[in-house]
Write an enzyme that holds these catalytic residues in place. Structure first.
Site, PDB file in Angstrom:
ATOM      1  N   LYS A  13       4.129 134.648  38.868  1.00  0.00           N
ATOM      2  CA  LYS A  13       4.667 134.591  37.503  1.00  0.00           C
ATOM      3  C   LYS A  13       5.699 133.479  37.344  1.00  0.00           C
ATOM      4  O   LYS A  13       5.639 132.704  36.405  1.00  0.00           O
ATOM      5  CB  LYS A  13       5.369 135.903  37.118  1.00  0.00           C
ATOM      6  CG  LYS A  13       4.486 137.102  37.007  1.00  0.00           C
ATOM      7  CD  LYS A  13       5.249 138.285  36.385  1.00  0.00           C
ATOM      8  CE  LYS A  13       6.393 138.794  37.224  1.00  0.00           C
ATOM      9  NZ  LYS A  13       6.010 139.463  38.469  1.00  0.00           N
ATOM     10  N   ARG A  88       9.202 145.673  31.924  1.00  0.00           N
ATOM     11  CA  ARG A  88       8.697 146.244  33.173  1.00  0.00           C
ATOM     12  C   ARG A  88       8.533 147.754  33.075  1.00  0.00           C
ATOM     13  O   ARG A  88       8.091 148.374  34.036  1.00  0.00           O
ATOM     14  CB  ARG A  88       9.678 145.947  34.288  1.00  0.00           C
ATOM     15  CG  ARG A  88       9.222 144.852  35.265  1.00  0.00           C
ATOM     16  CD  ARG A  88      10.373 144.622  36.214  1.00  0.00           C
ATOM     17  NE  ARG A  88      10.035 144.058  37.479  1.00  0.00           N
ATOM     18  CZ  ARG A  88      10.219 142.769  37.787  1.00  0.00           C
ATOM     19  NH1 ARG A  88      10.634 141.917  36.883  1.00  0.00           N
ATOM     20  NH2 ARG A  88       9.970 142.350  39.003  1.00  0.00           N
ATOM     21  N   ARG A 127       7.179 133.829  50.948  1.00  0.00           N
ATOM     22  CA  ARG A 127       8.359 133.527  50.135  1.00  0.00           C
ATOM     23  C   ARG A 127       9.619 134.059  50.809  1.00  0.00           C
ATOM     24  O   ARG A 127      10.673 133.442  50.759  1.00  0.00           O
ATOM     25  CB  ARG A 127       8.199 134.152  48.741  1.00  0.00           C
ATOM     26  CG  ARG A 127       9.313 133.752  47.798  1.00  0.00           C
ATOM     27  CD  ARG A 127       9.018 134.159  46.381  1.00  0.00           C
ATOM     28  NE  ARG A 127       9.220 135.578  46.157  1.00  0.00           N
ATOM     29  CZ  ARG A 127       8.945 136.190  45.009  1.00  0.00           C
ATOM     30  NH1 ARG A 127       8.434 135.516  44.009  1.00  0.00           N
ATOM     31  NH2 ARG A 127       9.159 137.479  44.856  1.00  0.00           N
ATOM     32  N   ARG A 133      15.039 135.665  50.196  1.00  0.00           N
ATOM     33  CA  ARG A 133      15.410 136.618  49.158  1.00  0.00           C
ATOM     34  C   ARG A 133      15.534 137.991  49.768  1.00  0.00           C
ATOM     35  O   ARG A 133      14.642 138.436  50.490  1.00  0.00           O
ATOM     36  CB  ARG A 133      14.332 136.638  48.056  1.00  0.00           C
ATOM     37  CG  ARG A 133      14.752 135.880  46.826  1.00  0.00           C
ATOM     38  CD  ARG A 133      13.654 135.826  45.815  1.00  0.00           C
ATOM     39  NE  ARG A 133      13.318 137.126  45.236  1.00  0.00           N
ATOM     40  CZ  ARG A 133      12.592 137.274  44.130  1.00  0.00           C
ATOM     41  NH1 ARG A 133      12.153 136.205  43.501  1.00  0.00           N
ATOM     42  NH2 ARG A 133      12.308 138.467  43.664  1.00  0.00           N
ATOM     43  N   ARG A 144       8.730 147.649  46.220  1.00  0.00           N
ATOM     44  CA  ARG A 144       8.600 146.975  44.920  1.00  0.00           C
ATOM     45  C   ARG A 144       7.185 147.105  44.370  1.00  0.00           C
ATOM     46  O   ARG A 144       6.980 147.243  43.165  1.00  0.00           O
ATOM     47  CB  ARG A 144       8.985 145.495  45.047  1.00  0.00           C
ATOM     48  CG  ARG A 144      10.485 145.302  45.201  1.00  0.00           C
ATOM     49  CD  ARG A 144      10.828 143.907  45.636  1.00  0.00           C
ATOM     50  NE  ARG A 144      10.561 142.925  44.610  1.00  0.00           N
ATOM     51  CZ  ARG A 144      10.267 141.653  44.852  1.00  0.00           C
ATOM     52  NH1 ARG A 144      10.176 141.217  46.090  1.00  0.00           N
ATOM     53  NH2 ARG A 144      10.060 140.829  43.865  1.00  0.00           N
TER      54      ARG A 144
HETATM   55  P1  AMP Z   1      11.632 139.358  39.851  1.00  0.00           P
HETATM   56  O1  AMP Z   1      12.357 138.096  40.191  1.00  0.00           O
HETATM   57  O2  AMP Z   1      11.044 139.368  38.483  1.00  0.00           O
HETATM   58  O3  AMP Z   1      10.647 139.785  40.920  1.00  0.00           O
HETATM   59  O4  AMP Z   1      12.750 140.506  39.823  1.00  0.00           O
HETATM   60  C1  AMP Z   1      13.546 140.797  40.947  1.00  0.00           C
HETATM   61  C2  AMP Z   1      14.222 142.146  40.787  1.00  0.00           C
HETATM   62  O5  AMP Z   1      15.059 142.135  39.624  1.00  0.00           O
HETATM   63  C3  AMP Z   1      13.307 143.332  40.579  1.00  0.00           C
HETATM   64  O6  AMP Z   1      12.794 143.854  41.800  1.00  0.00           O
HETATM   65  C4  AMP Z   1      14.234 144.317  39.897  1.00  0.00           C
HETATM   66  O7  AMP Z   1      15.140 144.887  40.821  1.00  0.00           O
HETATM   67  C5  AMP Z   1      15.041 143.413  38.978  1.00  0.00           C
HETATM   68  N1  AMP Z   1      14.409 143.231  37.657  1.00  0.00           N
HETATM   69  C6  AMP Z   1      13.855 142.090  37.152  1.00  0.00           C
HETATM   70  N2  AMP Z   1      13.380 142.285  35.919  1.00  0.00           N
HETATM   71  C7  AMP Z   1      13.633 143.581  35.613  1.00  0.00           C
HETATM   72  C8  AMP Z   1      13.360 144.401  34.489  1.00  0.00           C
HETATM   73  N3  AMP Z   1      12.713 143.921  33.414  1.00  0.00           N
HETATM   74  N4  AMP Z   1      13.757 145.697  34.537  1.00  0.00           N
HETATM   75  C9  AMP Z   1      14.414 146.194  35.592  1.00  0.00           C
HETATM   76  N5  AMP Z   1      14.690 145.493  36.702  1.00  0.00           N
HETATM   77  C10 AMP Z   1      14.301 144.185  36.719  1.00  0.00           C
END
Ligand code: AMP
Length: 205
Positions: A13, A88, A127, A133, A144
């Site tokens: 994404k 989400r 990654r 990360r 996740r």
């Molecule tokens: P991402 O970089 O999109 O994979 O997001 C990393 C982490 O941020 C996720 O595993 C969640 O802990 C948090 N996160 C990101 N977007 C959301 C969202 N829309 N709602 C809740 N937690 C989020």
């Protein structure tokens, strides 16, 4: 018009979002990136956010919805934007719908990137090595993906029922995937030579 890039962690994404915003000339709103920034600052929510990120859990809906609402109201979003990592949960999708009226913006399409689960695990492991990360460690990755299946996957039906879901094959090179997204986006928003590619460019006929 708002667009959403949707899919499990590791599906690509973020990479595709960067390509798409540069193609369309609109901002990318990545909630994951916003949260990683807030966690680095020492605000009141930093600890709560750090805990959720490290455990691979979702940040509470109220918190993320407030953050996204503020961001979407900023002037650079007035021609639309691309949401990456939001919504989400079904609650977040409902909140986005509620913002549509007051902000005078519609959700045009949800582009769902699809890749086999083994490939996702392989990409996330790579990654994890590359970017270090905290949430790309194998045990957190598994969690996740569970969180995605339980809390985020229901949005597929939610948006399909609303006629907003566009399925994109996420396998292949970054260029190949982007080309599929571009073709779908161009069908949804016919580009007009007279403007700079902002998403809200459809002229009334
Ligand atoms: P991402 O970089 O999109 O994979 O997001 C990393 C982490 O941020 C996720 O595993 C969640 O802990 C948090 N996160 C990101 N977007 C959301 C969202 N829309 N709602 C809740 N937690 C989020």
């Amino acid at each position: 018009m708002w667009l959403v890039l949707f899919g499990p962690p590791g599906v690509g994404k973020g990479t595709q979002a960067k390509r798409l915003v540069s193609y369309l000339g609109i901002p990318q709103i990545s909630t994951g990136e916003m949260l990683r920034e807030v966690r680095g600052a020492s605000g009141p929510n930093a600890q709560k956010i750090a805990d959720a990120l490290d455990k691979g859990q979702l940040v509470p809906d109220e918190l993320i919805v407030e953050m996204v609402s503020e961001r979407l109201a900023k002037p650079d979003c007035q021609n639309g934007c691309l949401l990456d990592g939001f919504p989400r949960t079904v609650e977040q999708a409902g909140a986005l719908e509620q913002l549509s009226g007051p902000l005078g913006m519609e959700l045009g399409g949800v582009f769902r990137l699809r890749v086999e689960e083994e490939e996702i695990i392989r990409r996330l492991a790579q990654r994890g090595h590359r970017e270090n990360r905290s949430d790309d460690k194998p045990e957190v990755v598994r969690h996740r993906l569970d969180v995605y299946r339980q809390q985020t996957q229901p949005l597929v039906d939610y948006y399909r029922q609303r006629g907003r879901l566009f399925e994109i094959d996420g396998t292949g090179s970054v260029d190949e995937v982007f080309e599929r997204i571009r073709i779908t986006v161009d069908r949804l928003i016919p580009r007009q030579p007279s403007n700079n590619g902002s998403v809200d460019q459809k002229q009334p006929s």
